[in-house]
Design a protein around this motif. Structure first.
Motif, PDB file in Angstrom:
ATOM      1  N   CYS A   1     -54.546 -28.256 -10.221  1.00  0.00           N
ATOM      2  CA  CYS A   1     -54.612 -28.028  -8.773  1.00  0.00           C
ATOM      3  C   CYS A   1     -54.984 -26.577  -8.490  1.00  0.00           C
ATOM      4  O   CYS A   1     -54.517 -25.660  -9.171  1.00  0.00           O
ATOM      5  N   SER A   2     -55.789 -26.363  -7.469  1.00  0.00           N
ATOM      6  CA  SER A   2     -56.145 -25.013  -7.056  1.00  0.00           C
ATOM      7  C   SER A   2     -55.037 -24.419  -6.194  1.00  0.00           C
ATOM      8  O   SER A   2     -54.330 -25.143  -5.484  1.00  0.00           O
ATOM      9  N   ALA A   3     -54.887 -23.096  -6.237  1.00  0.00           N
ATOM     10  CA  ALA A   3     -53.937 -22.401  -5.371  1.00  0.00           C
ATOM     11  C   ALA A   3     -54.601 -21.871  -4.110  1.00  0.00           C
ATOM     12  O   ALA A   3     -53.949 -21.253  -3.267  1.00  0.00           O
ATOM     13  N   ASP A   4     -55.903 -22.095  -3.966  1.00  0.00           N
ATOM     14  CA  ASP A   4     -56.666 -21.605  -2.824  1.00  0.00           C
ATOM     15  C   ASP A   4     -56.607 -22.627  -1.696  1.00  0.00           C
ATOM     16  O   ASP A   4     -57.184 -23.714  -1.786  1.00  0.00           O
ATOM     17  N   ASP A   5     -55.900 -22.269  -0.615  1.00  0.00           N
ATOM     18  CA  ASP A   5     -55.698 -23.205   0.490  1.00  0.00           C
ATOM     19  C   ASP A   5     -56.917 -23.346   1.391  1.00  0.00           C
ATOM     20  O   ASP A   5     -56.883 -24.138   2.341  1.00  0.00           O
ATOM     21  N   THR A   6     -57.984 -22.595   1.151  1.00  0.00           N
ATOM     22  CA  THR A   6     -59.149 -22.690   2.033  1.00  0.00           C
ATOM     23  C   THR A   6     -59.860 -24.032   1.895  1.00  0.00           C
ATOM     24  O   THR A   6     -60.579 -24.441   2.801  1.00  0.00           O
ATOM     25  N   LEU A   7     -59.672 -24.694   0.771  1.00  0.00           N
ATOM     26  CA  LEU A   7     -60.229 -26.031   0.587  1.00  0.00           C
ATOM     27  C   LEU A   7     -59.084 -26.962   0.184  1.00  0.00           C
ATOM     28  O   LEU A   7     -58.772 -27.116  -0.991  1.00  0.00           O
TER      29      LEU A   7
ATOM     30  N   ASP B   1     -59.733 -28.317  -9.670  1.00  0.00           N
ATOM     31  CA  ASP B   1     -59.951 -27.034  -8.995  1.00  0.00           C
ATOM     32  C   ASP B   1     -61.424 -26.597  -9.120  1.00  0.00           C
ATOM     33  O   ASP B   1     -61.732 -25.423  -8.987  1.00  0.00           O
ATOM     34  N   LYS B   2     -62.298 -27.519  -9.391  1.00  0.00           N
ATOM     35  CA  LYS B   2     -63.740 -27.324  -9.586  1.00  0.00           C
ATOM     36  C   LYS B   2     -64.097 -26.961 -11.017  1.00  0.00           C
ATOM     37  O   LYS B   2     -65.225 -27.204 -11.452  1.00  0.00           O
ATOM     38  N   TYR B   3     -63.158 -26.390 -11.776  1.00  0.00           N
ATOM     39  CA  TYR B   3     -63.452 -25.957 -13.136  1.00  0.00           C
ATOM     40  C   TYR B   3     -62.939 -26.945 -14.182  1.00  0.00           C
ATOM     41  O   TYR B   3     -63.352 -26.899 -15.334  1.00  0.00           O
ATOM     42  N   ARG B   4     -62.029 -27.806 -13.770  1.00  0.00           N
ATOM     43  CA  ARG B   4     -61.543 -28.864 -14.669  1.00  0.00           C
ATOM     44  C   ARG B   4     -61.027 -30.014 -13.818  1.00  0.00           C
ATOM     45  O   ARG B   4     -60.688 -29.828 -12.639  1.00  0.00           O
ATOM     46  N   ILE B   5     -60.951 -31.176 -14.406  1.00  0.00           N
ATOM     47  CA  ILE B   5     -60.412 -32.368 -13.771  1.00  0.00           C
ATOM     48  C   ILE B   5     -59.374 -32.953 -14.718  1.00  0.00           C
ATOM     49  O   ILE B   5     -59.681 -33.225 -15.886  1.00  0.00           O
ATOM     50  N   ALA B   6     -58.145 -33.125 -14.235  1.00  0.00           N
ATOM     51  CA  ALA B   6     -57.092 -33.749 -15.032  1.00  0.00           C
ATOM     52  C   ALA B   6     -56.760 -35.108 -14.440  1.00  0.00           C
ATOM     53  O   ALA B   6     -56.564 -35.235 -13.233  1.00  0.00           O
ATOM     54  N   VAL B   7     -56.701 -36.126 -15.297  1.00  0.00           N
ATOM     55  CA  VAL B   7     -56.468 -37.500 -14.857  1.00  0.00           C
ATOM     56  C   VAL B   7     -55.422 -38.127 -15.772  1.00  0.00           C
ATOM     57  O   VAL B   7     -55.454 -37.932 -16.992  1.00  0.00           O
ATOM     58  N   ARG B   8     -54.490 -38.871 -15.165  1.00  0.00           N
ATOM     59  CA  ARG B   8     -53.484 -39.580 -15.964  1.00  0.00           C
ATOM     60  C   ARG B   8     -53.287 -40.989 -15.408  1.00  0.00           C
ATOM     61  O   ARG B   8     -53.050 -41.167 -14.222  1.00  0.00           O
ATOM     62  N   ASP B   9     -53.405 -41.987 -16.271  1.00  0.00           N
ATOM     63  CA  ASP B   9     -53.134 -43.372 -15.926  1.00  0.00           C
ATOM     64  C   ASP B   9     -51.726 -43.749 -16.380  1.00  0.00           C
ATOM     65  O   ASP B   9     -51.283 -43.316 -17.456  1.00  0.00           O
ATOM     66  N   LEU B  10     -51.037 -44.581 -15.597  1.00  0.00           N
ATOM     67  CA  LEU B  10     -49.731 -45.085 -15.980  1.00  0.00           C
ATOM     68  C   LEU B  10     -49.516 -46.444 -15.332  1.00  0.00           C
ATOM     69  O   LEU B  10     -50.175 -46.805 -14.357  1.00  0.00           O
ATOM     70  N   SER B  11     -48.579 -47.183 -15.887  1.00  0.00           N
ATOM     71  CA  SER B  11     -48.280 -48.505 -15.356  1.00  0.00           C
ATOM     72  C   SER B  11     -47.276 -48.411 -14.220  1.00  0.00           C
ATOM     73  O   SER B  11     -46.433 -47.509 -14.190  1.00  0.00           O
ATOM     74  N   TRP B  12     -47.383 -49.348 -13.273  1.00  0.00           N
ATOM     75  CA  TRP B  12     -46.384 -49.445 -12.215  1.00  0.00           C
ATOM     76  C   TRP B  12     -46.295 -50.898 -11.763  1.00  0.00           C
ATOM     77  O   TRP B  12     -47.076 -51.746 -12.211  1.00  0.00           O
ATOM     78  N   GLN B  13     -45.338 -51.182 -10.889  1.00  0.00           N
ATOM     79  CA  GLN B  13     -45.154 -52.525 -10.377  1.00  0.00           C
ATOM     80  C   GLN B  13     -45.467 -52.508  -8.887  1.00  0.00           C
ATOM     81  O   GLN B  13     -44.623 -52.103  -8.064  1.00  0.00           O
ATOM     82  N   PRO B  14     -46.686 -52.919  -8.517  1.00  0.00           N
ATOM     83  CA  PRO B  14     -47.062 -52.876  -7.096  1.00  0.00           C
ATOM     84  C   PRO B  14     -46.269 -53.886  -6.282  1.00  0.00           C
ATOM     85  O   PRO B  14     -45.947 -54.980  -6.758  1.00  0.00           O
TER      86      PRO B  14
END
Length: 361
Positions: A144-150, A171-184
Motif C-alpha cells: 500500500c502507498s502512504a501517499d494520500d493524493t491518490l 503502490d505503482k512499483y509492486r502489486i501484492a495479491v493473496r488468495d484464500l478460502s472463505w464461506q460466502p
C-alpha cells in the motif's frame, strides 16, 4: 454505573477500542470511549467518521449504566492495573473511579448524550478464518502507498468469486495479491476497496476463530464473537491486477524465502537505505551484491534451483524483502528480462508479488 471485571479483560477490550480513536477529533466527545454496562456484559465503543469499533467483555454488573471517558487516558490506566485482583468501576454523573487492589484512578466523564450512534453493520457477505485473514492482510499491506493524493493506491482491494477471497494492494512499483478460502453467505461476485492502513490496524484485534465480513455501498464490517468494527470504503476504481500477476516467465528460480531474505538484509547493511540489490542467478546459486566504491560493497550467496538461462536482475532492497518476508518456505521468482518486473510467488501460488526491477549501469 457499577461493575466488577477482570483487569486483563478490561485492558484488552479498552485497548482494542482505543486504536480506533481519531488522532484529531472533530468534536471533543469523539476522543472518548463509551462504556455501557448491561446484562453481565461491558461494551466499549469508539467512533470516528471513517472507523468505528465495539468490543464486549464479561463483567459482574451491580448497577447498569453508560458513561463516556477520555479514551487514551482510560487505555493507559487499564493497561497499568495490577493483576490477581478484580477491578471495580463506579461512576457518578461527572466522575468515574477505577479501583484495583490499592490502586485507584478517578477520571472525569464526558457528555455521554453527545456521543454519536454507531452505524449498524451491513448484511453478512461471508465468513473467513481469522488467522488466515490476518496473515493475508499483512502480506499485501506492505504494497500500500502512504501517499494520500491518490486514494486508490492506499487501499486494499477485496474481491470474492465463489469460495475464493482475494486481497490485493499496489503502490505503482509492486502489486501484492493473496488468495484464500472463505464461506460466502450469498452468491455473486464482490469487489470493495478499503483503506489499507485501517484494515491492517484492526487485524491486530481480530484474534482467532471465524470472522464475518459484511459490505454495503459505504461500509465494510468485521465481526467476531466479541468485537465489531466498521470501516468506510474508498470510492475508487481499481486496476486489473489479476492480468498483471499472470505473467508467463521463462526463467524461474526456486529459493528458500527466509534464507534469501536474510542474505538480502546482510548485503544491504553495507549500503544506503533503499539500496539496490543485484542478484545474479546461475545454476545452483544466486549471488547478491550491493554498494559501490564510495560507500563500500557487500556480497553473499544463497542456494537456488534455476530453470531457464542465467540472468542478472536488480531490485530495491525494501521491495524485495517485503515480498520474501511474506512467504514462509519456498518461493518462486519468475523473470523474463533484467529490466522487466519479476513475479515472486509462494510455492502454492496463493501469494503473488509483482515487483519492478531496477536498471543498473
Amino acid at each position: 454505573m457499577k461493575l466488577t471485571i477482570d483487569p486483563k479483560l478490561l485492558a484488552d477490550t479498552v485497548t482494542a477500542a482505543a486504536r480506533s480513536l481519531p488522532q484529531r477529533p472533530l468534536i471533543p466527545v469523539l476522543s472518548g470511549l463509551l462504556l455501557e454496562a448491561t446484562d453481565d456484559q461491558l461494551t466499549v465503543s469508539a467512533f470516528d467518521y471513517d472507523i468505528t469499533h465495539r468490543g464486549r467483555a464479561a463483567a459482574d454488573i451491580a448497577e447498569p449504566g453508560r458513561i463516556l471517558l477520555p479514551g487514551r487516558v482510560l487505555a493507559e490506566v487499564a493497561k497499568s492495573l495490577p493483576t490477581g485482583v478484580f477491578v471495580e468501576v463506579t461512576a457518578t454523573g461527572t466522575e468515574a473511579t477505577l479501583t484495583c487492589g490499592r490502586a485507584e484512578f478517578e477520571l472525569p466523564t464526558l457528555p455521554v448524550d453527545d456521543f454519536p450512534t454507531l452505524p449498524e453493520p451491513p448484511d453478512p457477505a461471508g465468513t473467513v478464518d481469522g488467522d488466515v485473514f490476518v496473515t493475508a492482510v499483512h502480506q499485501v499491506a506492505t504494497a500500500c502507498s502512504a501517499d494520500d493524493t491518490l486514494p486508490m493506491l492506499t487501499g486494499i482491494r477485496i474481491d470474492a468469486d465463489g469460495d475464493t477471497l482475494t486481497l490485493a494492494a499496489t503502490d505503482k512499483y509492486r502489486i501484492a495479491v493473496r488468495d484464500l478460502s472463505w464461506q460466502p453467505a450469498t452468491a455473486g461476485a464482490l469487489g470493495k476497496l478499503l483503506p489499507g492502513r485501517m484494515l491492517h490496524d484492526i487485524t491486530r484485534d481480530l484474534g482467532r476463530g471465524p470472522v464475518t465480513l459484511a459490505f454495503d455501498d459505504q461500509l465494510a464490517a468485521f465481526i467476531t464473537d466479541i468485537r465489531r468494527t466498521t470501516i468506510r470504503l474508498i470510492d475508487e476504481q481499481y486496476i486489473d491486477y489479476r492480468a498483471r500477476v499472470s505473467l508467463d516467465t521463462p526463467i524461474i528460480a526456486r529459493v528458500d524465502a527466509p534464507a534469501l531474505a536474510d542474505a538480502v538484509k546482510r548485503v544491504a547493511l553495507i549500503a544506503e537505505r533503499n539500496t539496490t540489490i543485484r542478484l545474479s542467478f546461475t545454476a545452483g546459486e544466486v549471488l547478491l551484491q550491493a554498494g559501490g566504491a564510495d560507500i563500500g560493497r557487500g556480497s553473499d550467496v544463497a542456494a537456488c534451483e534455476l530453470n531457464g538461462g542465467d540472468i542478472e536482475i536488480a531490485f530495491q532492497s525494501k521491495y524485495l524483502l517485503d515480498a520474501l518476508n511474506a512467504i514462509d518456505g519456498q518461493a518462486h521468482i519468475g523473470m523474463t528480462e533484467p529490466h522487466q518486473p519479476a513475479l515472486i510467488t509462494s510455492e502454492d501460488g496463493a501469494y503473488r508479488n509483482l515487483t519492478m526491477s531496477v536498471r543498473v549501469a
